[in-house]
Design an enzyme around this catalytic site. Structure first.
Site, PDB file in Angstrom:
ATOM      1  N   GLY A 267      26.036  41.851  39.992  1.00 40.09           N
ATOM      2  CA  GLY A 267      27.394  41.947  40.511  1.00 40.09           C
ATOM      3  C   GLY A 267      27.809  40.547  40.908  1.00 40.09           C
ATOM      4  O   GLY A 267      27.315  39.561  40.342  1.00 40.09           O
ATOM      5  N   CYS A 270      30.614  36.005  39.810  1.00 40.22           N
ATOM      6  CA  CYS A 270      30.507  35.218  38.581  1.00 40.22           C
ATOM      7  C   CYS A 270      30.153  36.050  37.345  1.00 40.22           C
ATOM      8  O   CYS A 270      30.990  36.214  36.460  1.00 40.22           O
ATOM      9  CB  CYS A 270      29.496  34.092  38.776  1.00 40.22           C
ATOM     10  SG  CYS A 270      30.108  32.839  39.919  1.00 40.22           S
TER      11      CYS A 270
HETATM   12  N1  NAD Z   1      30.243  31.040  43.590  1.00 36.47           N
HETATM   13  C1  NAD Z   1      29.342  30.636  42.697  1.00 36.47           C
HETATM   14  O1  NAD Z   1      28.144  30.899  42.818  1.00 36.47           O
HETATM   15  C2  NAD Z   1      29.780  29.836  41.490  1.00 36.47           C
HETATM   16  C3  NAD Z   1      28.799  29.199  40.710  1.00 36.47           C
HETATM   17  C4  NAD Z   1      29.196  28.479  39.584  1.00 36.47           C
HETATM   18  C5  NAD Z   1      30.537  28.450  39.236  1.00 36.47           C
HETATM   19  N2  NAD Z   1      31.458  29.097  39.990  1.00 36.47           N
HETATM   20  C6  NAD Z   1      32.867  29.032  39.586  1.00 36.47           C
HETATM   21  O2  NAD Z   1      33.518  28.192  40.506  1.00 36.47           O
HETATM   22  C7  NAD Z   1      34.875  28.603  40.705  1.00 36.47           C
HETATM   23  C8  NAD Z   1      35.103  28.854  42.182  1.00 36.47           C
HETATM   24  O3  NAD Z   1      34.282  29.917  42.580  1.00 36.47           O
HETATM   25  P1  NAD Z   1      34.023  30.249  44.118  1.00 36.47           P
HETATM   26  O4  NAD Z   1      32.958  31.271  44.142  1.00 36.47           O
HETATM   27  O5  NAD Z   1      33.847  29.005  44.902  1.00 36.47           O
HETATM   28  O6  NAD Z   1      35.443  30.917  44.512  1.00 36.47           O
HETATM   29  P2  NAD Z   1      36.056  31.067  45.957  1.00 36.47           P
HETATM   30  O7  NAD Z   1      37.087  32.127  45.839  1.00 36.47           O
HETATM   31  O8  NAD Z   1      34.983  31.186  46.975  1.00 36.47           O
HETATM   32  O9  NAD Z   1      36.787  29.669  46.212  1.00 36.47           O
HETATM   33  C9  NAD Z   1      37.955  29.265  45.576  1.00 36.47           C
HETATM   34  C10 NAD Z   1      38.765  28.464  46.593  1.00 36.47           C
HETATM   35  O10 NAD Z   1      39.877  27.855  45.943  1.00 36.47           O
HETATM   36  C11 NAD Z   1      40.968  27.857  46.865  1.00 36.47           C
HETATM   37  N3  NAD Z   1      42.215  27.650  46.135  1.00 36.47           N
HETATM   38  C12 NAD Z   1      42.890  28.516  45.347  1.00 36.47           C
HETATM   39  N4  NAD Z   1      43.986  27.914  44.854  1.00 36.47           N
HETATM   40  C13 NAD Z   1      43.994  26.647  45.325  1.00 36.47           C
HETATM   41  C14 NAD Z   1      44.868  25.537  45.139  1.00 36.47           C
HETATM   42  N5  NAD Z   1      45.941  25.625  44.361  1.00 36.47           N
HETATM   43  N6  NAD Z   1      44.561  24.392  45.765  1.00 36.47           N
HETATM   44  C15 NAD Z   1      43.456  24.291  46.567  1.00 36.47           C
HETATM   45  N7  NAD Z   1      42.600  25.309  46.759  1.00 36.47           N
HETATM   46  C16 NAD Z   1      42.858  26.473  46.150  1.00 36.47           C
HETATM   47  C17 NAD Z   1      40.846  29.234  47.519  1.00 36.47           C
HETATM   48  O11 NAD Z   1      41.566  29.295  48.731  1.00 36.47           O
HETATM   49  C18 NAD Z   1      39.336  29.338  47.705  1.00 36.47           C
HETATM   50  O12 NAD Z   1      38.922  28.824  48.970  1.00 36.47           O
HETATM   51  C19 NAD Z   1      35.044  29.836  39.821  1.00 36.47           C
HETATM   52  O13 NAD Z   1      35.538  29.446  38.573  1.00 36.47           O
HETATM   53  C20 NAD Z   1      33.620  30.340  39.659  1.00 36.47           C
HETATM   54  O14 NAD Z   1      33.446  31.108  38.501  1.00 36.47           O
HETATM   55  C21 NAD Z   1      31.119  29.772  41.123  1.00 36.47           C
END
Ligand code: NAD
Length: 449
Positions: A267, A270
């Site tokens: 789940g 990602c």
């Molecule tokens: N969480 C993980 O383990 C992980 C690992 C590898 C890759 N990723 C990828 O990284 C990306 C982010 O994932 P996440 O888990 O950190 O998501 P998240 O939702 O925790 O964080 C995203 C952040 O971006 C902010 N945001 C949205 N629009 C914005 C804008 N216009 N300007 C500034 N900030 C803005 C949101 O408020 C939020 O805090 C995704 O593409 C995800 O697939 C995540």
């Protein structure tokens, strides 16, 4: 030639699970970092030294870098544009209706940044995006930036695991650099000079390949999990033992034991959305075999939740109404408070809708869970969750749950029945303490065993 160790001025856009960890780790590597998020509360918490989510080791490092002055937070894109030599894009790419990736945050962030780019700059995407996104952003950023063609875009996908995010960011298995110019490659090698000097490999490639590497890696991992879950079904049908099978095939170096964890499937924020977005891209590109593969992986994965629901219903005699069910774990995985697409909460929600009284425990994820699922009860301890329970479900494999004393818990529940959907508890010890234990993919002991 080894890369120079110049400290750079780095901005990080989006301070969620990925972005905050990246900002903190960039500062730990010695760079000057300014981070921004549209969520004002997240920014003010982080600026006070409080991580807005649970991630082991992150908060002390956040505080250390705030104190040293190497890490600061802002809500001004003008300040970010003025400050950064390199801008890391770390915003969310959630699932849109229909399964494709919602790129609105990526476009909004680039749109907010570009008008403030007045000199040579590199925007580096870390978010997981469909192939082709980076090249679109390159065109739109150059069109909107006063610096025009002096703006470049690179893609440097992130592979961190929640629960190990700091360790994975500081010492990744590899660093993938998708670039369109030698200058971008040089700049990124300066950013990562410290890990590169320690021998971590960096691979330079085209933007499109870098974008695909991330979704291909996640698709492979998802496939591996669904594969072992299909084997669990086969083991159940034949009386074989999926854990012994996983151990045996995992010793083959070509296969490896990691991600051969049978049970409830994946789940989180990602894998599920990434394989669905990749399936959408594959359909657009006419790669039908990839669509078929990813559809099967997703279907198998969702089927694990249905299987646990069926087992739960059977375990309480077929009728859920009024039955008390204790659920161990709410987070989508251990060592995290992330509840995005949590298998545990999906199952708990269905059980509650079908009339069961569900009491959930989780070491850290209950505040997040109760916001999204106010319909469930939450217990401060395993014992409180299990009081008078007709069934205990183990749905998130926190290490803490492996030290539960089954003999003590047997005195608290109404009926000592356990479904270990994560296959990580010591079934023999629980059975010795008087429990009926069901572990998907593992044989049930014969009566009298
Ligand atoms: N969480 C993980 O383990 C992980 C690992 C590898 C890759 N990723 C990828 O990284 C990306 C982010 O994932 P996440 O888990 O950190 O998501 P998240 O939702 O925790 O964080 C995203 C952040 O971006 C902010 N945001 C949205 N629009 C914005 C804008 N216009 N300007 C500034 N900030 C803005 C949101 O408020 C939020 O805090 C995704 O593409 C995800 O697939 C995540």
């Amino acid at each position: 030639m080894s890369p120079s160790r110049r400290n750079l001025r780095i901005s990080v856009i989006g301070t969620g699970y990925l972005g905050l960890t990246h900002a903190v780790c960039m500062a730990s590597l010695g760079h000057d970092v300014l981070a921004i998020d549209t969520d004002a509360e997240k920014i003010s918490k982080a600026a006070r030294g409080e991580a807005p989510f649970f991630e082991p080791d992150l908060e002390p490092l956040l505080r250390k870098n705030l104190e040293s002055g190497r890490l600061r937070f802002t809500s001004s894109f003008a300040e970010i544009g003025e400050f950064g030599d390199v801008h890391f894009l770390c915003v969310g790419t959630p699932q849109a209706p229909g399964g494709s990736a919602d790129l609105s945050y990526v476009h909004a962030a680039t749109g907010a940044l570009a008008p403030h780019l007045t000199r040579e700059t590199l925007i580096v995407g870390k978010s997981t995006v469909p192939v082709g996104t980076a090249r679109q952003l390159l065109a739109s950023a150059r069109a909107a930036a006063p610096a025009g063609d002096l703006v470049d875009v690179a893609w440097n996908p992130e592979f961190l695991r929640e629960g190990y995010a700091v360790q994975d960011s500081l010492t990744p298995d590899r660093i993938v650099l998708g670039v369109t110019s030698e200058q971008a490659d040089r700049t990124l090698r300066e950013v990562y000079a410290t890990p590169l000097a320690s021998g971590i490999p960096a691979l330079t490639m085209a933007l499109e390949t870098a974008e695909l590497v991330k979704v291909a890696a996640n698709s492979f991992l998802a496939t591996k999990i669904s594969f072992i879950n299909v084997m669990a079904e086969m083991c159940e049908a034949t009386g074989a033992d999926v854990i012994q099978l996983a151990d045996a095939i995992g010793l083959d170096e070509r296969i490896g034991r990691k991600f051969l964890s049978p049970g409830l499937g994946f789940g989180g924020g990602c894998l599920p959305k990434d394989i669905r977005a990749f399936r959408s891209t594959a359909a657009e590109q006419g790669v039908g075999s990839l669509v078929d593969l990813l559809t099967t992986v997703d279907t198998v994965n969702q089927g694990r939740r249905d299987r646990v629901l069926t087992l739960a219903r059977q375990a309480v005699g077929g009728e859920l109404d009024g039955k008390r069910i204790a659920v161990l774990g709410a987070a989508c995985k251990p060592n995290s408070d992330d509840i995005r697409d949590s298998p545990s909460l999906a199952i708990s929600g269905t059980l509650a809708r079908q009339g069961a009284v569900v009491s959930v425990h989780d070491p850290v994820a209950m505040p997040n869970a109760s916001r999204v699922h106010p319909d469930l009860r939450y217990a401060d301890s395993v014992h409180e969750a299990a009081e008078n329970a007709d069934l205990v479900l183990h749905l998130t494999e926190w290490a803490d749950y492996r030290s539960i004393d089954p003999a003590v818990l047997a005195e608290i529940v109404a009926v000592p029945v356990l479904i270990d959907a994560r296959c990580t508890l010591d079934a023999a010890a629980w059975r010795s303490a008087g429990w009926s234990v069901y572990v998907p993919g593992r044989p049930q002991p014969e009566a009298g065993d």
